[in-house]
Design an enzyme around this catalytic site. Structure first.
Site, short mmCIF file in Angstrom:
data_model
loop_
_atom_site.label_atom_id
_atom_site.label_comp_id
_atom_site.label_asym_id
_atom_site.label_seq_id
_atom_site.Cartn_x
_atom_site.Cartn_y
_atom_site.Cartn_z
N SER A 1 0.49 -1.34 0.03
CA SER A 1 -0.33 0.15 -0.18
C SER A 1 0.79 1.16 -0.06
O SER A 1 1.74 1.25 -0.72
CB SER A 1 -0.82 -0.02 1.27
OG SER A 1 -1.71 0.37 0.90
N ASP B 1 -9.60 -4.22 -5.93
CA ASP B 1 -9.03 -3.39 -4.30
C ASP B 1 -9.65 -1.40 -5.26
O ASP B 1 -9.64 -1.25 -6.00
CB ASP B 1 -7.57 -2.75 -4.75
CG ASP B 1 -6.49 -2.02 -4.13
OD1 ASP B 1 -7.49 -1.54 -2.81
OD2 ASP B 1 -5.28 -2.70 -3.67
N HIS C 1 -7.76 -5.39 -1.37
CA HIS C 1 -6.34 -4.51 -1.03
C HIS C 1 -6.19 -5.52 0.15
O HIS C 1 -4.47 -5.73 0.16
CB HIS C 1 -6.81 -2.57 -0.50
CG HIS C 1 -5.38 -2.38 -0.02
ND1 HIS C 1 -5.30 -2.07 -1.01
CD2 HIS C 1 -5.81 -2.05 1.40
CE1 HIS C 1 -4.13 -1.29 -0.62
NE2 HIS C 1 -4.58 -1.49 0.77
#
Length: 686
Positions: free
Chosen positions: A539, A624, A659
């Site tokens: 991330s 995501d 995600h």
């Protein structure tokens, strides 16, 4: 042979973007498909997956062995420590090869009449991805509400189950954040609805059980799209809160929980730059506030004084080198979570002004206040682990501080904590800042002579601190001679609020410099072979990986780059993309020329150039919602075009996940095994 298989080459369609008189050409802009149905996009992602699978097939036996190794450390039949909430004790457990937990309750701590509430394995049976967002039971204990996400986009549906007859209600609330709060009438709930384009939760609705969602009443809408929104209830259950949080500003709306038809009202004026957390107990408000206190202080107010900050009473003053991170209120005491020089501690206070510290012995550890639903409890539940100590649950007596170990994670496969050592050190960065680093290694496999491989992990954003906690998966690397290091770089709050502020917006380059300087120092100190250094991040930590391979590619043999935020400038210029407007105070608003130039200087996608890069493994999820799949997809395509080496560049997309990666306790281990195999395979080929 694998070296004769050609990498997927993406077509180029120039797309021009001009801001502040500066023009960028993006040849891979076409890869964005908000609906995730474009045939060319899906075909290319599948080609990349096949390419990755083909290259990794040479190490399939190692990957299979690592997966079994990781899985073999996990106790198949396991349960949580029971927690009392109202009239019942709640517990969850997993059995055999189940991917998900089942949730139960009983009328006593011994669970003599344990009753099944939800079997998540049954709920997840027909889905490639499944996540329970929240389970929330009505105040009278009769109705269970839970939220579910079936594709990883973090768009939740809320369902209701009548526990008196085990039947589902017809009520279903769609397109929510996954959270709800019960009013005290046991029939009214409040939930947050998402914007269908930006996926930002911005509206709060009131729902009456037994009515269709179309009849729900909008009770609050936030106009400023820089704010995240979540719901809460006061410790004394007298008030319902709408918590609003931008990166640098907090706000709260309040409603009497006994009057659900009433209106939410602002508790006190919104002030830009004022961040706070608030709770209410025994008629008083307790506020953790950064007002005139960069590292926060604790204040108290009554219902009469809460609207005027100048009348709040200070209970704990601001301290320059101690960050206050949390507050838990009980009838007899309150517990403050503090951090000094990067280390967590708990301070237990009674309401007469007396206090004491709860301390731990490990040099590198994580500790956090657990779930404590009963304010009348005489103990506080705390979760603890270190780099060498498996996850542990303690109940700590509030009066005496005596700690009772309720459970410690059992690690199978012959784990012996005494075989491992952890260390905490500080590295001097190029500007003189002292960067904390947490290390762990196998005592017999490690030699401080510059011969060990090193995996260095980092994140460095949003003020999120990656504490040194236990990971049974990491043992597979330590047992093979790896040193594992967490670089607590600027952008976190490891050393207090200023440490965060020195790693964001105009100061973002400090985050990257810190990580690189830690790598260099660990090599110089003999913790690693300079030719066997690996890095990993996800991330915002994936952004970190993208930056360091542009700025210092020669330092790393291999890099794991997961759900990475790589196309920072383009994303932050597009307000239609989820989370963009919320994060101007984190990265800067590139509609401002100065902020534009700052981001342009480090944005990984914009700074790819002709040079040698390390071996790189990139992973993402098609669904995501935090970092869109096309960011790593574009980055990989452009990197293939410009890099001047023959090193591996592998890209894997989970076509079912978002995600957080694959769901389930075993399925998610496949991703860990893949990265470990990638790293170990590179060592074996040297």
């Amino acid at each position: 042979m694998t070296d004769k298989v050609s990498a997927p080459i993406a077509k180029k369609i120039p797309h021009s973007m001009t801001h502040h008189g500066h023009t960028r050409i993006d040849n891979y802009y076409w890869m964005r498909d908000d609906n995730r149905q474009d045939a060319q996009v899906i075909a290319h992602l599948k080609q990349e997956n096949e390419f990755t699978e083909h290259h990794m097939s040479a190490h399939q036996s190692l990957q299979d062995a690592l997966f079994e190794e990781l899985k073999g450390r996990i106790v198949k039949d396991d349960s949580s420590v029971p927690v009392k909430d109202g009239a019942y004790w709640y517990v969850s457990d997993v059995q055999g090869d189940d991917e998900y937990a089942s949730h139960f309750r009983a009328t006593d701590e011994q669970l003599s009449d344990k009753t099944l509430l939800l079997n998540v394995n049954e709920l997840a049976r027909d889905y490639g991805y499944y996540d329970i967002g929240e389970i929330n039971i009505s105040p009278n204990d009769n109705i269970l509400a839970y939220s579910e996400d079936i594709d990883g986009r973090r768009i939740y549906s809320i369902r209701f189950k009548d526990l008196t007859n085990n039947q589902y209600l017809t009520d279903v609330l769609e397109n929510t954040e996954g959270q709800l709060v019960w009013a005290n009438d046991n029939k009214t709930v409040f939930y947050v609805k998402k914007d269908s384009q930006t996926l930002l939760g911005y509206q709060v609705y009131r729902h009456l059980l037994g009515t269709p969602q179309s009849d729900d009443i909008l009770v609050y809408e936030e106009q400023d799209r820089q704010f995240y929104m979540e719901l809460g209830k006061s410790r004394d259950e007298s008030e319902i809160y709408i918590h609003l949080a931008a990166t640098e500003t907090s706000d709260v709306m309040v409603l009497d929980a006994n009057e659900p038809q009433g209106e939410f009202k602002r508790l006190f004026p919104r002030t830009e730059g004022h961040e706070f957390g608030i709770d209410k107990h025994a008629g008083s408000y307790y506020i953790l506030s950064n007002h005139q206190a960069k590292n926060f202080r604790l204040l108290k107010a009554s219902e009469a004084t809460i609207g005027d900050i100048s009348k709040w009473q200070e209970l704990i003053a601001h301290r320059e080198h101690i960050l206050i991170e949390g507050l838990e209120l009980f009838d007899s005491h309150f517990v403050i979570t503090e951090r000094e020089l990067g280390q967590i501690r708990f301070v237990v206070h009674n309401y007469d002004g007396e206090s004491y510290h709860l301390s731990f012995d490990d040099e590198c550890f994580y500790a956090g206040v657990g779930y404590n639903p009963e304010s009348s409890a005489s103990t506080v539940r705390i979760h603890y682990s270190s780099l060498t100590t498996p996850s542990s649950v303690y109940d700590c007596d509030l009066k005496t501080g005596r700690k009772i170990l309720r459970k410690q994670q059992q690690v199978l496969g012959g784990f012996d904590a005494s075989n491992y050592a952890s260390k905490r050190l500080f590295v001097t960065a190029r500007d003189g800042a002292q960067v904390p680093v947490s290390l762990v290694y196998h005592k017999e496999k490690f030699h401080k002579d510059g011969t060990n491989p090193l995996l260095q992990y980092g994140y460095g954003a949003y003020g999120i601190t990656i504490d040194p906690s236990f990971s049974s998966a990491t043992l597979s690397l330590l047992d093979r001679g790896f040193v594992y290091a967490i670089a607590h770089i600027r952008g976190s709050e490891m050393l207090g609020r200023p440490w965060y502020e020195q790693g964001k917006k105009a100061h973002k380059q400090n985050t990257f410099n810190d990580f690189v300087d830690v790598t260099k120092s660990l090599v110089e100190q003999g913790y690693a072979d300079k030719n066997k250094v690996f890095a990993s991040g996800g991330s915002a930590g994936g952004l970190l990986m993208g930056a360091i391979v542009n700025q210092a590619p020669q330092l790393y043999l291999g890099v794991g780059c997961h759900v990475p935020f790589l196309d920072v400038l383009t994303t932050m210029l597009d307000e239609s993309i989820p989370l963009t407007t919320n994060e101007y105070d984190e990265w800067g608003n590139p509609n401002d020329k100065t902020a534009y130039q700052t981001i342009l200087n480090y944005s990984p996608y914009d700074n790819l150039r002709q040079q040698d890069y390390p071996h790189i493994l990139v992973t993402t999820g098609l669904y995501d919602s935090q970092v869109q799949y096309w960011e790593p997809m574009k980055w990989v395509a452009k990197l293939r075009e410009v890099k001047t080496d023959d090193n591996l560049l592998l890209f894997k997309t989970d076509m079912d996940a978002g995600h957080g990666g694959a769901s389930g306790r075993f399925k998610s281990l496949q991703d860990k095994a893949l990265e470990m195999t990638f790293f170990i395979g590179l060592l074996s080929s040297k």
